[in-house]
Write a protein that holds these residues in place. Structure first.
Motif, PDB file in Angstrom:
ATOM      1  N   ILE A 142      29.734  35.657  46.599  1.00 46.29           N
ATOM      2  CA  ILE A 142      29.721  35.061  45.254  1.00 46.29           C
ATOM      3  C   ILE A 142      28.935  35.963  44.297  1.00 46.29           C
ATOM      4  O   ILE A 142      29.319  36.174  43.151  1.00 46.29           O
ATOM      5  CB  ILE A 142      29.128  33.629  45.321  1.00 46.29           C
ATOM      6  CG1 ILE A 142      30.109  32.716  46.074  1.00 46.29           C
ATOM      7  CG2 ILE A 142      28.810  33.095  43.940  1.00 46.29           C
ATOM      8  CD1 ILE A 142      29.570  31.337  46.410  1.00 46.29           C
ATOM      9  N   ARG A 143      27.860  36.533  44.798  1.00 50.39           N
ATOM     10  CA  ARG A 143      27.030  37.424  43.975  1.00 50.39           C
ATOM     11  C   ARG A 143      27.752  38.745  43.701  1.00 50.39           C
ATOM     12  O   ARG A 143      27.755  39.236  42.561  1.00 50.39           O
ATOM     13  CB  ARG A 143      25.723  37.691  44.742  1.00 50.39           C
ATOM     14  CG  ARG A 143      24.743  38.638  44.089  1.00 50.39           C
ATOM     15  CD  ARG A 143      23.414  38.596  44.833  1.00 50.39           C
ATOM     16  NE  ARG A 143      23.483  39.157  46.183  1.00 50.39           N
ATOM     17  CZ  ARG A 143      23.170  40.405  46.493  1.00 50.39           C
ATOM     18  NH1 ARG A 143      22.772  41.233  45.557  1.00 50.39           N
ATOM     19  NH2 ARG A 143      23.248  40.833  47.739  1.00 50.39           N
ATOM     20  N   LEU A 144      28.390  39.293  44.731  1.00 52.02           N
ATOM     21  CA  LEU A 144      28.958  40.647  44.603  1.00 52.02           C
ATOM     22  C   LEU A 144      30.363  40.641  44.001  1.00 52.02           C
ATOM     23  O   LEU A 144      30.730  41.563  43.277  1.00 52.02           O
ATOM     24  CB  LEU A 144      29.018  41.317  45.984  1.00 52.02           C
ATOM     25  CG  LEU A 144      27.663  41.555  46.651  1.00 52.02           C
ATOM     26  CD1 LEU A 144      27.854  41.915  48.115  1.00 52.02           C
ATOM     27  CD2 LEU A 144      26.894  42.649  45.924  1.00 52.02           C
ATOM     28  N   LEU A 145      31.162  39.631  44.333  1.00 47.51           N
ATOM     29  CA  LEU A 145      32.546  39.560  43.842  1.00 47.51           C
ATOM     30  C   LEU A 145      32.778  38.210  43.176  1.00 47.51           C
ATOM     31  O   LEU A 145      33.453  37.330  43.723  1.00 47.51           O
ATOM     32  CB  LEU A 145      33.541  39.756  45.006  1.00 47.51           C
ATOM     33  CG  LEU A 145      33.419  41.042  45.821  1.00 47.51           C
ATOM     34  CD1 LEU A 145      34.417  41.027  46.971  1.00 47.51           C
ATOM     35  CD2 LEU A 145      33.667  42.266  44.948  1.00 47.51           C
ATOM     36  N   PRO A 146      32.215  38.029  41.976  1.00 52.01           N
ATOM     37  CA  PRO A 146      32.265  36.701  41.353  1.00 52.01           C
ATOM     38  C   PRO A 146      33.658  36.264  40.925  1.00 52.01           C
ATOM     39  O   PRO A 146      33.844  35.114  40.530  1.00 52.01           O
ATOM     40  CB  PRO A 146      31.323  36.840  40.139  1.00 52.01           C
ATOM     41  CG  PRO A 146      31.220  38.304  39.904  1.00 52.01           C
ATOM     42  CD  PRO A 146      31.451  39.001  41.196  1.00 52.01           C
ATOM     43  N   ASN A 147      34.639  37.163  41.010  1.00 55.84           N
ATOM     44  CA  ASN A 147      36.009  36.754  40.659  1.00 55.84           C
ATOM     45  C   ASN A 147      36.802  36.250  41.877  1.00 55.84           C
ATOM     46  O   ASN A 147      38.011  36.078  41.799  1.00 55.84           O
ATOM     47  CB  ASN A 147      36.758  37.887  39.950  1.00 55.84           C
ATOM     48  CG  ASN A 147      36.753  39.159  40.766  1.00 55.84           C
ATOM     49  OD1 ASN A 147      35.947  39.298  41.695  1.00 55.84           O
ATOM     50  ND2 ASN A 147      37.641  40.079  40.464  1.00 55.84           N
ATOM     51  N   THR A 148      36.110  36.024  42.999  1.00 54.62           N
ATOM     52  CA  THR A 148      36.774  35.506  44.204  1.00 54.62           C
ATOM     53  C   THR A 148      37.223  34.060  43.992  1.00 54.62           C
ATOM     54  O   THR A 148      36.528  33.262  43.374  1.00 54.62           O
ATOM     55  CB  THR A 148      35.778  35.552  45.390  1.00 54.62           C
ATOM     56  OG1 THR A 148      35.356  36.894  45.567  1.00 54.62           O
ATOM     57  CG2 THR A 148      36.398  35.027  46.672  1.00 54.62           C
ATOM     58  N   ARG A 149      38.448  33.742  44.503  1.00 54.30           N
ATOM     59  CA  ARG A 149      38.929  32.357  44.505  1.00 54.30           C
ATOM     60  C   ARG A 149      38.868  31.844  45.932  1.00 54.30           C
ATOM     61  O   ARG A 149      39.104  32.610  46.861  1.00 54.30           O
ATOM     62  CB  ARG A 149      40.393  32.290  44.076  1.00 54.30           C
ATOM     63  CG  ARG A 149      40.656  32.678  42.660  1.00 54.30           C
ATOM     64  CD  ARG A 149      42.007  33.395  42.568  1.00 54.30           C
ATOM     65  NE  ARG A 149      41.922  34.375  41.506  1.00 54.30           N
ATOM     66  CZ  ARG A 149      42.555  34.264  40.354  1.00 54.30           C
ATOM     67  NH1 ARG A 149      43.364  33.265  40.155  1.00 54.30           N
ATOM     68  NH2 ARG A 149      42.388  35.158  39.415  1.00 54.30           N
ATOM     69  N   PHE A 150      38.608  30.546  46.073  1.00 53.99           N
ATOM     70  CA  PHE A 150      38.416  29.994  47.421  1.00 53.99           C
ATOM     71  C   PHE A 150      39.575  29.090  47.841  1.00 53.99           C
ATOM     72  O   PHE A 150      39.998  28.214  47.094  1.00 53.99           O
ATOM     73  CB  PHE A 150      37.099  29.219  47.477  1.00 53.99           C
ATOM     74  CG  PHE A 150      35.902  30.131  47.524  1.00 53.99           C
ATOM     75  CD1 PHE A 150      35.286  30.436  48.722  1.00 53.99           C
ATOM     76  CD2 PHE A 150      35.419  30.728  46.365  1.00 53.99           C
ATOM     77  CE1 PHE A 150      34.208  31.300  48.774  1.00 53.99           C
ATOM     78  CE2 PHE A 150      34.333  31.601  46.406  1.00 53.99           C
ATOM     79  CZ  PHE A 150      33.728  31.887  47.616  1.00 53.99           C
ATOM     80  N   LEU A 151      40.070  29.366  49.046  1.00 54.69           N
ATOM     81  CA  LEU A 151      41.078  28.511  49.671  1.00 54.69           C
ATOM     82  C   LEU A 151      40.356  27.789  50.804  1.00 54.69           C
ATOM     83  O   LEU A 151      39.792  28.432  51.696  1.00 54.69           O
ATOM     84  CB  LEU A 151      42.219  29.385  50.220  1.00 54.69           C
ATOM     85  CG  LEU A 151      43.272  28.679  51.046  1.00 54.69           C
ATOM     86  CD1 LEU A 151      44.059  27.705  50.192  1.00 54.69           C
ATOM     87  CD2 LEU A 151      44.228  29.703  51.651  1.00 54.69           C
ATOM     88  N   ILE A 152      40.351  26.453  50.741  1.00 54.33           N
ATOM     89  CA  ILE A 152      39.523  25.681  51.662  1.00 54.33           C
ATOM     90  C   ILE A 152      40.369  25.083  52.788  1.00 54.33           C
ATOM     91  O   ILE A 152      41.385  24.434  52.535  1.00 54.33           O
ATOM     92  CB  ILE A 152      38.804  24.523  50.912  1.00 54.33           C
ATOM     93  CG1 ILE A 152      38.100  25.048  49.645  1.00 54.33           C
ATOM     94  CG2 ILE A 152      37.849  23.792  51.822  1.00 54.33           C
ATOM     95  CD1 ILE A 152      36.909  25.918  49.891  1.00 54.33           C
ATOM     96  N   VAL A 153      39.915  25.312  54.014  1.00 55.64           N
ATOM     97  CA  VAL A 153      40.605  24.756  55.180  1.00 55.64           C
ATOM     98  C   VAL A 153      39.765  23.621  55.759  1.00 55.64           C
ATOM     99  O   VAL A 153      38.544  23.749  55.911  1.00 55.64           O
ATOM    100  CB  VAL A 153      40.823  25.838  56.273  1.00 55.64           C
ATOM    101  CG1 VAL A 153      41.616  25.265  57.444  1.00 55.64           C
ATOM    102  CG2 VAL A 153      41.534  27.056  55.692  1.00 55.64           C
ATOM    103  N   THR A 154      40.440  22.512  56.047  1.00 55.57           N
ATOM    104  CA  THR A 154      39.777  21.402  56.732  1.00 55.57           C
ATOM    105  C   THR A 154      40.689  20.923  57.862  1.00 55.57           C
ATOM    106  O   THR A 154      41.856  21.322  57.920  1.00 55.57           O
ATOM    107  CB  THR A 154      39.480  20.230  55.763  1.00 55.57           C
ATOM    108  OG1 THR A 154      38.748  19.207  56.453  1.00 55.57           O
ATOM    109  CG2 THR A 154      40.752  19.620  55.188  1.00 55.57           C
ATOM    110  N   THR A 155      40.153  20.114  58.755  1.00 54.05           N
ATOM    111  CA  THR A 155      41.028  19.385  59.686  1.00 54.05           C
ATOM    112  C   THR A 155      41.133  17.961  59.138  1.00 54.05           C
ATOM    113  O   THR A 155      40.611  17.661  58.060  1.00 54.05           O
ATOM    114  CB  THR A 155      40.447  19.343  61.118  1.00 54.05           C
ATOM    115  OG1 THR A 155      39.207  18.631  61.062  1.00 54.05           O
ATOM    116  CG2 THR A 155      40.237  20.730  61.676  1.00 54.05           C
ATOM    117  N   SER A 156      41.774  17.082  59.908  1.00 60.71           N
ATOM    118  CA  SER A 156      41.910  15.687  59.459  1.00 60.71           C
ATOM    119  C   SER A 156      40.620  14.903  59.695  1.00 60.71           C
ATOM    120  O   SER A 156      40.521  13.751  59.286  1.00 60.71           O
ATOM    121  CB  SER A 156      43.042  15.007  60.225  1.00 60.71           C
ATOM    122  OG  SER A 156      44.188  15.814  60.195  1.00 60.71           O
TER     123      SER A 156
END
Ligand SMILES: Nc1ncnc2c1ncn2[C@@H]1O[C@H](COP(=O)(O)OP(=O)(O)OP(=O)(O)O)[C@@H](O)[C@H]1O
Ligand SMILES: [Mg+2]
Length: 244
Positions: A142-156
């Motif tokens: 987050i500090r070094l590449l603030p243009n990163t987008r997050f794809l979040i994985v969860t289980t049920s």
């Protein structure tokens, strides 16, 4: 004094259009499977794709893709090898089959070093396979590449989703964009996770069923692309290509 490598990172990454971190609050939810399959699918759709395994202590995308034994070229930096139509970078080039037991500052150092030496060139997407949780790599990223987008994985499982809530809360606080959430290894008919994602204002991207075929497809990219897991990931790829 600031680390001079941090300035180089920006230069190294400037031809990358989108950086996507495949993350979760929890371990073992399928981040590495989703990240590897997503990178493969985007590459098959004709996009220029890089895959960077940022799980330094337990890298696994090389196993998923079945690409052991490759080495990067040195050329005023490190050129990631092209395998299966994508540029692939992993700490395993240096650690081999041995564990890389890194403490906090060593993790930051490894991340800064790899980001500053890797020559990605022009990419449409750089997919990052993240370690679980909100640890050093996530905070440094987050500090070094603030243009990163997050794809979040969860289980049920509510146990997984509770950690996702915290993770997403932190990302919101830090003004980091979240592409959406994917429910992996689904074995029930409940739409509970979908409803909870809606409540949090998170885009619910896809359901990936628990697929017994996945195990035998590990290490075989063609077989992997034929699984129900890949079908679910295709939906995510389309969403990313259209909107993100
Ligand atoms: N949809 C699925 N169906 C069946 N098995 C799956 C599915 N998704 C993942 N798996 C299996 O679950 C296990 C965990 O997956 P994976 O290693 O991708 O999780 P991870 O979130 O990256 O874990 P870690 O937090 O340790 O990095 C693996 O054995 C993988 O093959
Ligand atoms: Mg993993």
């Amino acid at each position: 004094m600031t680390d001079p490598r941090i300035g180089i990172i920006h230069e190294r990454m400037k031809e990358i259009t989108k950086i996507i971190a495949v993350s979760s609050g929890k371990g073992g939810v399928g981040k590495s499977m989703v990240a590897s399959t997503l990178a493969l699918i985007l590459a098959r759709k004709g996009c220029k794709v890089g895959l960077f395994d940022l799980d330094f202590t337990s890298p696994s995308t090389h196993v998923v893709l079945g690409v052991g034994g490759i080495r990067p070229k040195e050329e005023k930096g490190i050129v990631p090898p092209e395998v299966l139509g994508l540029k692939y970078m992993s700490i395993t080039y240096y650690s081999g089959d041995l564990a890389a037991p890194l403490r906090g500052t060593d993790v930051s150092n490894a991340l800064i070093e790899l980001l500053s030496i890797t020559i990605w060139g022009k990419l449409d997407y750089l997919i990052l396979d993240m370690p679980p949780g909100i640890g050093d790599v996530t905070l440094d990223l987050i500090r070094l590449l603030p243009n990163t987008r997050f794809l979040i994985v969860t289980t049920s499982s509510q146990l997984a989703f509770e950690t996702v809530k915290k993770f997403v809360g932190l990302l919101e606080e830090m003004k980091m964009p979240v592409i959406g959430v994917v429910e992996n290894m689904k074995m029930n008919n409940s739409d509970d996770i979908h409803l909870q994602a809606d409540k949090l204002g998170l885009k619910f991207l896809a359901v990936i069923p628990y697929d017994a075929e996945v195990e035998s497809a590990i290490g075989d990219a063609e077989k992997l692309l034929g699984t129900a897991l890949a079908n679910g990931v295709k939906k995510i790829a389309l969403e990313i290509m259209v909107r993100n």
